[in-house]
Scaffold this motif. Structure first.
Motif, PDB file in Angstrom:
ATOM      1  N   UNK A 319      -3.113  21.494  10.785  1.00  0.00           N
ATOM      2  CA  UNK A 319      -3.735  22.520  11.046  1.00  0.00           C
ATOM      3  C   UNK A 319      -5.060  22.182  11.288  1.00  0.00           C
ATOM      4  N   UNK A 320      -6.169  23.297  10.964  1.00  0.00           N
ATOM      5  CA  UNK A 320      -7.477  22.418  10.461  1.00  0.00           C
ATOM      6  C   UNK A 320      -8.066  22.021   9.269  1.00  0.00           C
ATOM      7  N   UNK A 321      -7.614  22.559   8.486  1.00  0.00           N
ATOM      8  CA  UNK A 321      -6.720  21.785   6.874  1.00  0.00           C
ATOM      9  C   UNK A 321      -6.624  20.831   6.614  1.00  0.00           C
ATOM     10  N   UNK A 322      -6.271  20.512   7.566  1.00  0.00           N
ATOM     11  CA  UNK A 322      -6.411  18.575   7.425  1.00  0.00           C
ATOM     12  C   UNK A 322      -7.220  17.657   7.994  1.00  0.00           C
ATOM     13  N   UNK A 323      -7.702  18.595   8.709  1.00  0.00           N
ATOM     14  CA  UNK A 323      -8.746  17.324   9.760  1.00  0.00           C
ATOM     15  C   UNK A 323      -9.758  16.702   8.619  1.00  0.00           C
ATOM     16  N   UNK A 324      -9.837  16.383   7.433  1.00  0.00           N
ATOM     17  CA  UNK A 324     -10.386  15.567   6.598  1.00  0.00           C
ATOM     18  C   UNK A 324      -9.695  13.804   6.563  1.00  0.00           C
ATOM     19  N   UNK A 325      -8.047  14.869   5.666  1.00  0.00           N
ATOM     20  CA  UNK A 325      -7.440  14.045   5.783  1.00  0.00           C
ATOM     21  C   UNK A 325      -6.644  12.838   6.065  1.00  0.00           C
ATOM     22  N   UNK A 326      -6.956  13.333   7.764  1.00  0.00           N
ATOM     23  CA  UNK A 326      -6.526  12.927   8.515  1.00  0.00           C
ATOM     24  C   UNK A 326      -7.588  11.865   9.385  1.00  0.00           C
ATOM     25  N   UNK A 327      -8.948  11.685   9.497  1.00  0.00           N
ATOM     26  CA  UNK A 327      -9.944  11.011   9.465  1.00  0.00           C
ATOM     27  C   UNK A 327     -10.201  10.186   8.677  1.00  0.00           C
ATOM     28  N   UNK A 328     -10.002  10.592   7.519  1.00  0.00           N
ATOM     29  CA  UNK A 328      -9.923   9.925   5.942  1.00  0.00           C
ATOM     30  C   UNK A 328      -8.671   8.631   6.007  1.00  0.00           C
ATOM     31  N   UNK A 329      -7.703   8.854   6.421  1.00  0.00           N
ATOM     32  CA  UNK A 329      -6.543   8.453   6.557  1.00  0.00           C
ATOM     33  C   UNK A 329      -6.941   7.101   7.443  1.00  0.00           C
ATOM     34  N   UNK A 330      -7.133   7.531   8.739  1.00  0.00           N
ATOM     35  CA  UNK A 330      -7.845   6.927   9.968  1.00  0.00           C
ATOM     36  C   UNK A 330      -8.724   5.993  10.030  1.00  0.00           C
ATOM     37  N   UNK A 331      -9.483   6.286   9.575  1.00  0.00           N
ATOM     38  CA  UNK A 331     -10.726   5.353   9.099  1.00  0.00           C
ATOM     39  C   UNK A 331      -9.764   4.196   8.026  1.00  0.00           C
ATOM     40  N   UNK A 332      -8.810   4.666   7.426  1.00  0.00           N
ATOM     41  CA  UNK A 332      -8.822   3.504   6.312  1.00  0.00           C
ATOM     42  C   UNK A 332      -7.778   2.905   6.892  1.00  0.00           C
ATOM     43  N   UNK A 333      -7.014   2.910   8.006  1.00  0.00           N
ATOM     44  CA  UNK A 333      -6.433   2.348   8.833  1.00  0.00           C
ATOM     45  C   UNK A 333      -6.940   1.589   9.924  1.00  0.00           C
ATOM     46  N   UNK A 334      -8.265   1.749  10.111  1.00  0.00           N
ATOM     47  CA  UNK A 334      -8.829   0.788  11.062  1.00  0.00           C
ATOM     48  C   UNK A 334      -9.839  -0.088  10.101  1.00  0.00           C
ATOM     49  N   UNK A 335     -10.113   0.277   8.911  1.00  0.00           N
ATOM     50  CA  UNK A 335     -10.290  -0.622   8.148  1.00  0.00           C
ATOM     51  C   UNK A 335      -9.248  -2.248   7.276  1.00  0.00           C
ATOM     52  N   UNK A 336      -8.208  -1.785   7.394  1.00  0.00           N
ATOM     53  CA  UNK A 336      -7.505  -2.282   7.172  1.00  0.00           C
ATOM     54  C   UNK A 336      -7.133  -3.826   7.246  1.00  0.00           C
ATOM     55  N   UNK A 337      -7.013  -4.977   6.360  1.00  0.00           N
ATOM     56  CA  UNK A 337      -7.239  -6.270   6.074  1.00  0.00           C
ATOM     57  C   UNK A 337      -6.751  -6.938   7.285  1.00  0.00           C
ATOM     58  N   UNK A 338      -6.004  -6.336   7.250  1.00  0.00           N
ATOM     59  CA  UNK A 338      -4.666  -7.493   8.517  1.00  0.00           C
ATOM     60  C   UNK A 338      -3.063  -6.252   8.862  1.00  0.00           C
ATOM     61  N   UNK A 339      -2.986  -6.625  10.232  1.00  0.00           N
ATOM     62  CA  UNK A 339      -1.534  -5.992  10.425  1.00  0.00           C
ATOM     63  C   UNK A 339       0.108  -6.521   9.643  1.00  0.00           C
ATOM     64  N   UNK A 340       0.993  -5.471   9.316  1.00  0.00           N
ATOM     65  CA  UNK A 340       2.149  -6.435   8.710  1.00  0.00           C
ATOM     66  C   UNK A 340       2.942  -7.701   9.153  1.00  0.00           C
TER      67      UNK A 340
END
Length: 681
Positions: A319-340
């Motif tokens: 729900x919209x209460x998860x907007x911030x957490x979702x965005x934060x997690x995705x931004x972190x995933x995008x800057x991950x150093x490398x794929x598994x």
């Protein structure tokens, strides 16, 4: 469990002994623990049980090692712990540092070390810390590092500013202009403090669906404000150029984020876009990365979504209460150093591990998944030796577990001669294996009545003690059923299974509608079952496995990072092995891990000292045990036809030949012909 747990033990299955020792030490101090697989009820969903265990616990004790670093299950458990604000205490048992997702999650968290044996000498601080939490007020506490909290705070502030605009109208009018500098300064950055690299991100979604449109708005605006280039296809006019542009944008993206909801997973268009992304990633060394987002949707994925996304970690929005957490997690995933990293040291042989990146999904996989999803009464999986039958079975059962079905797997290879001595011993052995897996209290011998026929006793046990007590739909899977074929009572056993299939038609609302039997075998059943009206092998859903085609071998080549560089070499490789799954995977293993060239591999392939030597010698030894069959193969090598159907079927089920009849039989692959021609001359 009698009491709610205090400590959830998160660990890789490869560290099971250490985890159990830690659990025992804590429980000796009256600290109740939750640990898998001990606390997962028989027949329960593994994922659901773990979530409940984490949610009920006050603290998560992480057994940290190199295995934990690589474990997707551990990563998911810690993500859940983070979402529920649990205290995490890592106990490091190897001298390694957190990497990948764990590096992010454990930033700023103190690691307790237990590097030198014996383990018990290092458990005092762990027990003291957990005890302190037990005696403290039960308030939610976060183990997140300051940098993570800063990220989430920034994202919350940004998300709250746009959440009121999350409607279909706002999506249509979302600006594509550069965000103010102050917004970009607040965007998450890597732990080291360096600036976030600008990436191209494609958002894949189903049009005019809610709440998908809300999530689309949050992500599009948030990603752009973080400095990334975002592609959404809403501004394109539908037509041929539209289709080409979508494919170009997806292929050229650094990452694609598909929004998966109850509505969108029914979209053929979204399925096609994800397929494009998957194909591009195979051809472009992992680019684009696929970062699935589930939009208030946690059900099993249909095809083609499951085959592509089923084993990928996803982010969940409720729900919209998860907007911030979702965005934060995705931004972190995008800057991950490398794929598994790919599992380069995965040795071929036996079933392909569920987490293997080298498994090739075939049409038979999709048909098997669909049959289990439909809850067909009988599903037959037939294939010669080393065709991948057990690997297919394992993946189908894993999907069924995630869909909430109860699974009992019987491997006939585990039955000993005592179990196979007579029909009563067989039924008691099968029932005991089922009872163990489903954690039942009643075994067949507990309710067995000598005055009844064995089949009546076994049916009564399955109906009353198994079906009546299992939750939901039960899948009874039987692997390596060929062991039963030569037994004198085999027809009676298979006749019983056939009768359960017939019961569905006679009594549609009866207990048998809740049972699916999956039978995996290689040998021609009709050679052993005389009454075909009592055979389960001519009813239900029948699937037959086939060798890889050259396109699938080419796909596997891409997964192994293209050790075969030219189309000519790929054809030479394929012509030698004809796509036989084990031989093909073994060949790629030799090319990538042993450093062989294609020329060298082909040169030594059919020799006793080559990489296939053990496999080829086994074939020769088995033939030598049967003088008549040996003479048939010796004549076949020299151009003589196979003289009778029985020899043909035996050689085909053993994986040595292919064809529809003795008249059109041929060796399964060139390496078999050349090796046997040399040794049987």
């Amino acid at each position: 469990m009698p009491h709610e747990p205090v400590a959830f033990i998160s660990h890789s299955s490869l560290d099971g002994d250490t985890a159990n020792a830690v659990c025992q030490a804590l429980e000796q101090r009256k600290i109740r623990c939750w640990i898998a697989p001990r606390d997962i009820p028989g027949g329960a969903s593994w994922d659901d049980a773990i979530i409940k265990g984490i949610d009920a616990s006050r603290v998560v004790v992480l057994i940290f090692s190199s295995h934990a670093n690589q474990s997707m299950h551990v990563k998911r458990e810690l993500h859940r712990a983070f979402e529920k604000q649990k205290v995490v205490i890592p106990l490091r048992i190897e001298d390694v540092e957190p990497g990948g997702a764990l590096e992010f999650i454990l930033i700023g968290v103190q690691l307790l070390d237990a590097l030198e044996p014996p383990l018990e000498n290092h458990l005092g601080p762990l027990i003291d810390r957990v005890s302190a939490i037990v005696n403290a007020p039960a308030e939610p506490r976060s183990f997140a590092s300051p940098s993570l909290e800063t990220r989430a705070s920034t994202a919350r502030g940004f998300a709250s500013s746009i959440s009121v605009h999350a409607s279909a109208h706002a999506v249509a009018l979302a600006p594509a202009v550069e965000a103010p500098a102050v917004a970009r300064q607040g965007a998450p950055s890597p732990a080291g403090g360096e600036d976030t690299k600008t990436l191209r991100v494609a958002l894949l979604y189903k049009r005019s669906a809610q709440p998908d449109d809300h999530v689309l708005t949050v992500l599009e605006s948030g990603l752009r404000s973080a400095g990334h280039e975002v592609f959404v296809d809403r501004h394109l006019r539908i037509g041929v150029e539209w289709a080409r542009e979508i494919e170009r944008q997806v292929r050229e993206s650094d990452a694609v984020i598909p929004l998966l909801s109850a509505a969108s997973v029914q979209s053929e268009m979204l399925g096609m876009e994800i397929q494009i992304a998957s194909d591009a990633a195979l051809q472009q060394f992992g680019k684009p990365r696929i970062l699935p987002v589930r939009v208030d949707y946690e059900e099993g994925l249909p095809e083609p979504f499951f085959s592509i996304l089923g084993n990928l970690q996803y982010h969940l929005w409720r729900d919209p209460k998860h907007d911030a957490e979702l965005l934060a997690h995705l931004l972190d995933s995008l800057i991950a150093k490398e794929q598994p990293k790919l599992i380069r040291d995965e040795t071929p042989g036996g079933a392909v591990p569920l987490e293997s990146p080298y498994y090739i999904v075939q049409p038979s996989d999709l048909e098997f998944h669909a049959a289990l999803d439909r809850q067909d009464s009988i599903v037959l999986v037939k294939g010669a030796r080393q065709m991948g039958k057990t690997s297919l079975l394992a993946r189908g059962l894993q999907q069924a577990r995630k869909a909430g079905k109860t699974i009992a797997l019987v491997d006939f290879q585990k039955l000993n001669q005592v179990n196979l001595a007579d029909i009563e011993s067989l039924y008691k052995g099968l029932g005991g294996m089922i009872a163990d897996q489903l954690d039942l209290d009643v075994f067949p011998e507990d309710v067995w009545r000598p005055g009844r026929a064995p089949s009546v006793n076994f049916e009564r046990y399955i109906r009353r003690e198994v079906l009546d007590k299992a939750e939901g739909h039960l899948i009874l899977a039987m692997d390596e059923v060929d062991r039963l074929f030569p037994c004198p009572y085999a027809s009676e056993v298979f006749g019983l299974f056939r009768s359960w299939h017939n019961e569905r038609a006679v009594d549609p609302d009866g207990p048998w509608k809740r049972l699916t039997i999956a039978i995996v075998y290689a040998t021609e059943a009709h050679l052993f079952i005389t009454d075909q009206n009592q055979s389960p092998f001519n009813v239900g859903t029948r699937l037959e496995l086939h060798d890889f085609g050259i396109e699938q071998v080419d796909k596997l080549n891409h997964l192994y990072k293209d050790p075969i560089q030219t189309a000519e070499d790929l054809k030479r490789f394929y012509d030698l092995l004809s796509g036989q799954p084990y031989l093909t995977r073994r060949g790629f293993y030799e090319l990538t891990n042993q450093g062989k060239s294609v020329d060298r591999l082909l040169e030594v392939a059919d020799t006793d000292e080559g990489p296939y030597g053990d496999h080829l010698r086994r074939i020769l030894v088995l033939l030598a045990r049967d003088e008549r069959l040996l003479q048939v193969v010796r004549s076949f090598v020299h151009g003589q036809p196979i003289p009778d159907p029985t020899s043909f079927y035996r050689l085909r089920s053993g994986g040595l030949i292919v064809g529809s009849s003795a008249q059109d039989a041929q060796f399964r692959c060139a390496i078999y012909r050349s090796y046997l021609a040399r040794h049987l001359a």
